[in-house]
Design a protein around this motif. Structure first.
Motif, mmCIF file in Angstrom:
data_model
loop_
_atom_site.group_PDB
_atom_site.id
_atom_site.type_symbol
_atom_site.label_atom_id
_atom_site.label_comp_id
_atom_site.label_asym_id
_atom_site.label_seq_id
_atom_site.Cartn_x
_atom_site.Cartn_y
_atom_site.Cartn_z
ATOM 1 N N MET A 6 -23.523 -11.244 -44.045
ATOM 2 C CA MET A 6 -24.283 -10.827 -44.708
ATOM 3 C C MET A 6 -23.929 -9.725 -45.826
ATOM 4 O O MET A 6 -24.253 -9.546 -47.188
ATOM 5 C CB MET A 6 -25.927 -9.907 -43.867
ATOM 6 N N VAL A 7 -23.007 -9.235 -45.470
ATOM 7 C CA VAL A 7 -22.426 -8.143 -46.581
ATOM 8 C C VAL A 7 -21.617 -8.789 -47.474
ATOM 9 O O VAL A 7 -22.142 -8.799 -48.645
ATOM 10 C CB VAL A 7 -21.709 -6.433 -45.869
ATOM 11 N N LYS A 8 -20.752 -9.699 -46.712
ATOM 12 C CA LYS A 8 -19.994 -10.810 -47.654
ATOM 13 C C LYS A 8 -21.156 -11.407 -48.206
ATOM 14 O O LYS A 8 -21.253 -12.200 -49.312
ATOM 15 C CB LYS A 8 -19.751 -11.609 -46.638
ATOM 16 N N TRP A 9 -22.454 -11.780 -48.119
ATOM 17 C CA TRP A 9 -22.785 -12.821 -49.109
ATOM 18 C C TRP A 9 -24.182 -11.845 -49.386
ATOM 19 O O TRP A 9 -24.790 -12.649 -50.019
ATOM 20 C CB TRP A 9 -24.739 -13.255 -47.678
ATOM 21 N N GLY A 10 -23.711 -10.645 -50.298
ATOM 22 C CA GLY A 10 -24.600 -10.014 -51.198
ATOM 23 C C GLY A 10 -24.731 -8.346 -50.261
ATOM 24 O O GLY A 10 -25.269 -7.643 -51.450
ATOM 25 N N MET A 11 -25.881 -8.402 -49.324
ATOM 26 C CA MET A 11 -26.012 -7.534 -48.587
ATOM 27 C C MET A 11 -26.166 -6.083 -49.014
ATOM 28 O O MET A 11 -24.268 -5.998 -48.704
ATOM 29 C CB MET A 11 -27.073 -7.186 -47.800
ATOM 30 N N THR A 12 -26.419 -4.781 -49.291
ATOM 31 C CA THR A 12 -24.998 -4.142 -49.015
ATOM 32 C C THR A 12 -25.659 -2.977 -47.467
ATOM 33 O O THR A 12 -26.266 -4.255 -46.856
ATOM 34 C CB THR A 12 -25.910 -2.072 -49.092
ATOM 35 N N PRO A 13 -24.603 -2.800 -46.754
ATOM 36 C CA PRO A 13 -24.582 -2.621 -45.313
ATOM 37 C C PRO A 13 -25.876 -2.204 -44.596
ATOM 38 O O PRO A 13 -26.690 -2.552 -43.629
ATOM 39 C CB PRO A 13 -23.316 -1.507 -45.220
ATOM 40 N N ALA A 14 -26.648 -1.016 -45.464
ATOM 41 C CA ALA A 14 -28.021 -0.547 -44.849
ATOM 42 C C ALA A 14 -28.857 -1.853 -44.726
ATOM 43 O O ALA A 14 -29.898 -1.690 -44.435
ATOM 44 C CB ALA A 14 -28.397 0.286 -46.392
ATOM 45 N N GLN A 15 -29.114 -2.953 -46.438
ATOM 46 C CA GLN A 15 -29.552 -3.860 -46.088
ATOM 47 C C GLN A 15 -29.164 -4.749 -44.781
ATOM 48 O O GLN A 15 -30.545 -5.181 -44.286
ATOM 49 C CB GLN A 15 -29.813 -4.759 -47.360
ATOM 50 N N ALA A 16 -28.019 -5.054 -44.358
ATOM 51 C CA ALA A 16 -27.779 -5.949 -43.066
ATOM 52 C C ALA A 16 -28.925 -5.313 -42.361
ATOM 53 O O ALA A 16 -29.246 -6.271 -41.191
ATOM 54 C CB ALA A 16 -26.416 -5.622 -43.345
ATOM 55 N N LEU A 17 -28.065 -4.075 -42.013
ATOM 56 C CA LEU A 17 -28.942 -3.092 -41.163
ATOM 57 C C LEU A 17 -30.379 -3.387 -40.423
ATOM 58 O O LEU A 17 -30.835 -3.929 -39.820
ATOM 59 C CB LEU A 17 -28.077 -2.021 -40.421
ATOM 60 N N GLN A 18 -30.893 -3.684 -41.763
ATOM 61 C CA GLN A 18 -32.494 -3.508 -41.556
ATOM 62 C C GLN A 18 -32.942 -4.656 -41.263
ATOM 63 O O GLN A 18 -33.999 -4.793 -41.366
ATOM 64 C CB GLN A 18 -33.099 -2.916 -43.130
ATOM 65 N N THR A 19 -32.400 -5.665 -41.520
ATOM 66 C CA THR A 19 -32.503 -6.840 -40.783
ATOM 67 C C THR A 19 -32.770 -7.236 -39.376
ATOM 68 O O THR A 19 -34.116 -7.873 -38.739
ATOM 69 C CB THR A 19 -32.066 -8.221 -41.429
ATOM 70 N N ALA A 20 -31.960 -6.384 -38.594
ATOM 71 C CA ALA A 20 -32.442 -6.118 -36.800
ATOM 72 C C ALA A 20 -33.459 -5.329 -37.015
ATOM 73 O O ALA A 20 -33.340 -5.499 -36.015
ATOM 74 C CB ALA A 20 -30.987 -6.022 -36.861
ATOM 75 N N PHE A 21 -34.390 -4.488 -37.958
ATOM 76 C CA PHE A 21 -34.954 -3.231 -37.277
ATOM 77 C C PHE A 21 -36.431 -3.932 -37.890
ATOM 78 O O PHE A 21 -36.740 -4.404 -37.333
ATOM 79 C CB PHE A 21 -34.128 -2.108 -38.059
ATOM 80 N N MET A 22 -36.993 -3.211 -38.948
ATOM 81 C CA MET A 22 -37.664 -3.536 -39.001
ATOM 82 C C MET A 22 -38.299 -4.491 -39.753
ATOM 83 O O MET A 22 -39.054 -5.379 -39.751
ATOM 84 C CB MET A 22 -38.928 -2.091 -40.824
ATOM 85 N N THR A 23 -37.234 -5.188 -40.436
ATOM 86 C CA THR A 23 -37.253 -6.886 -41.384
ATOM 87 C C THR A 23 -38.059 -7.694 -40.070
ATOM 88 O O THR A 23 -38.643 -8.649 -39.858
ATOM 89 C CB THR A 23 -35.859 -7.115 -41.813
#
Length: 477
Positions: free
Chosen positions: A395-412
């Motif tokens: 996800m980071v490789k595809w354009g997300m920040t590390p924080a955005q990537a982590l958030q996909t597995a939490f509230m998202t």
């Protein structure tokens, strides 16, 4: 004539009757007491080691704590858990004297992760083997820090319903689950074999959803088995023997397996019954049917990057899209081989993984929610359970920040779950389950840390602790 009984004889008879009645009363009393004990034991089983007792009080000291809503890292936090729920969280939370203190001051603490797309049971095995594999899959997910998962089709019955319930009852160890049970599956990745000897009569896997009313009936049948989701497949991967996965121009076969009217009927009937609908689709009419019918969660949609108008529909309907990178990674080598056979090599060989990246980047730019889902499959194949956190690096490789990537597995992802589970999981906030995980390093500087989960707590109970920390103590110490 019967002679008259003497007074002595009469007295003896009365005494015998008294003893008989007394003995009978004692037997009844003992039996009643035994029944009381049996029912008492049935109503109060021994406490499961996987469930927190009501008087459970635990305080977790977090050196760093990821705020799943804000996407920021907080320092020196305390998470207070009573029973299986978080009672308070913050930098100056009072720790009661009876609390057991877990010192993670040298670690990074996060909420338990959520994987919204797993398959717990293998295929083609005996019922006993399927059960063993399901339990193994659940244990692997929990050990990897996934305290909540959604099983999106484990074919062969509704065993995942029983798995979910057994975990909830504390019979076995595993994440909390939502399940789809048997899918409504008209899709195939190749020609389906004859299931048995002799002439074939009936419908493949006994799934007859040929028409809107039969589709509604299938939803009702699934509901009766206790599922939380309805899973459908709307694209097939082959046309005859000549076309498999890819057409001569490099596009996906993606032939539709359900009509738009059938998908509409499934969505309407599921929503009437309090269920959500998830759709497996790669592209074409099947993909458009899912999005236009308002399916709650469309998955894969690898060719969506080609259709800007459909992306606009996704944005207008505020629909989430799940990319399942892990299972596309597992299919990538086979895709390259198929494309090479068609003459596509190098940059011209756009596999489903390559298509997914282009779709992911477009959806990210458009602000579409991208919840975490891996497609993990039971066993030790190309994308097994327990390794899903490798998706964050992609996800980071595809354009997300590390924080955005982590958030996909939490509230998202929590916002996608049925029954408004965003109020129960996805962040370390008051009132939510005490689902806590930890890593040794800082995942905002090295997101691969999420592949090395060292501590797992589910519902206030420690399931794993490989961190070098102080032993559990009390607040008084």
């Amino acid at each position: 004539m019967q002679r008259c009984k003497t007074a002595v004889e009469v007295k003896r008879m009365e005494h015998s009757m008294y003893n008989l009645v007394r003995s009978a009363s004692l037997v009844v009393a003992i039996a009643a007491a035994s029944v009381t004990v049996v029912w008492s034991q049935a109503r109060r089983p021994p406490q499961s080691p996987y469930l927190a007792p009501p008087d459970n009080v635990v305080a977790v000291r977090a050196g760093r704590m990821f705020d799943a809503r804000a996407g920021t890292m907080l320092n020196n936090q305390i998470i207070l858990i009573k029973g299986d729920r978080i009672a308070d969280s913050g930098p100056s939370v009072h720790i009661p004297p009876e609390a057991r203190v877990i010192d993670l001051s040298g670690a990074t603490v996060l909420p338990g992760m959520i994987d919204g797309h797993v398959h717990n049971a293998g295929r083609g095995d005996s019922v006993e083997m399927k059960t063993i594999v399901m339990v193994q899959s659940a244990a692997r997910d929990l050990d990897a820090g996934f305290t909540t998962v959604v099983d999106m089709d484990s074919r062969g019955g509704f065993g995942t319903v029983d798995l979910r319930d057994a975990i909830n009852e504390g019979l076995i160890k595993g994440p909390r689950m939502q399940v789809s049970g048997q899918s409504l599956n008209q899709r195939a990745s190749s020609v389906y074999p004859n299931p048995g000897p002799g002439f074939y009569e009936g419908h493949t896997e006994s799934k007859n959803i040929n028409g809107p009313w039969l589709a509604r009936a299938a939803v009702r049948e699934a509901k009766l088995h206790g599922v939380d989701w309805i899973k459908i497949y709307t694209t097939q991967d082959f046309v005859g023997r000549d076309l498999n996965e890819f057409r001569p121009d490099g596009s996906l076969v993606a032939s539709p397996s359900l009509t738009f009217e059938e998908v509409q009927a499934i969505v309407d009937e599921a929503h009437r019954m309090g269920l959500k609908v998830a759709c497996h689709t790669y592209g074409g009419d099947g993909m458009r049917s899912c999005i236009n019918a308002g399916v709650d969660l469309s998955m894969h949609v690898t060719e969506l990057y080609k259709d800007d108008a459909l992306i606009n529909t996704v944005v207008q309907k505020k629909l989430p899209i799940m990319m399942t990178i892990d299972d596309l990674l597992g299919l990538d080598t086979g895709d390259k081989r198929l494309l090479a056979n068609l003459g596509f090599t190098g940059d011209k060989a756009v596999t489903r993984l390559g298509m997914a990246e282009q779709t992911f980047r477009k959806l990210l730019k458009a602000g579409v929610p991208l919840p975490f889902g891996s497609g993990a499959v039971a066993g030790d194949g190309a994308f097994p359970h327990g390794h899903q956190a490798d998706q964050f690096a992609w996800m980071v490789k595809w354009g997300m920040t590390p924080a955005q990537a982590l958030q996909t597995a939490f509230m998202t992802e929590a916002n996608v779950l049925n029954y408004n589970w965003a109020n129960r999981v996805g962040s370390l906030e008051k009132g939510k389950f005490g689902d806590v995980i930890a890593v040794a390093g800082n995942p905002l500087t090295d997101v691969s840390e999420m592949q090395r989960i060292k501590f797992v707590m589910k519902g206030g109970v420690v399931m794993k602790n490989d961190l070098a920390s102080r032993p559990p103590s009390t607040a008084a110490q």
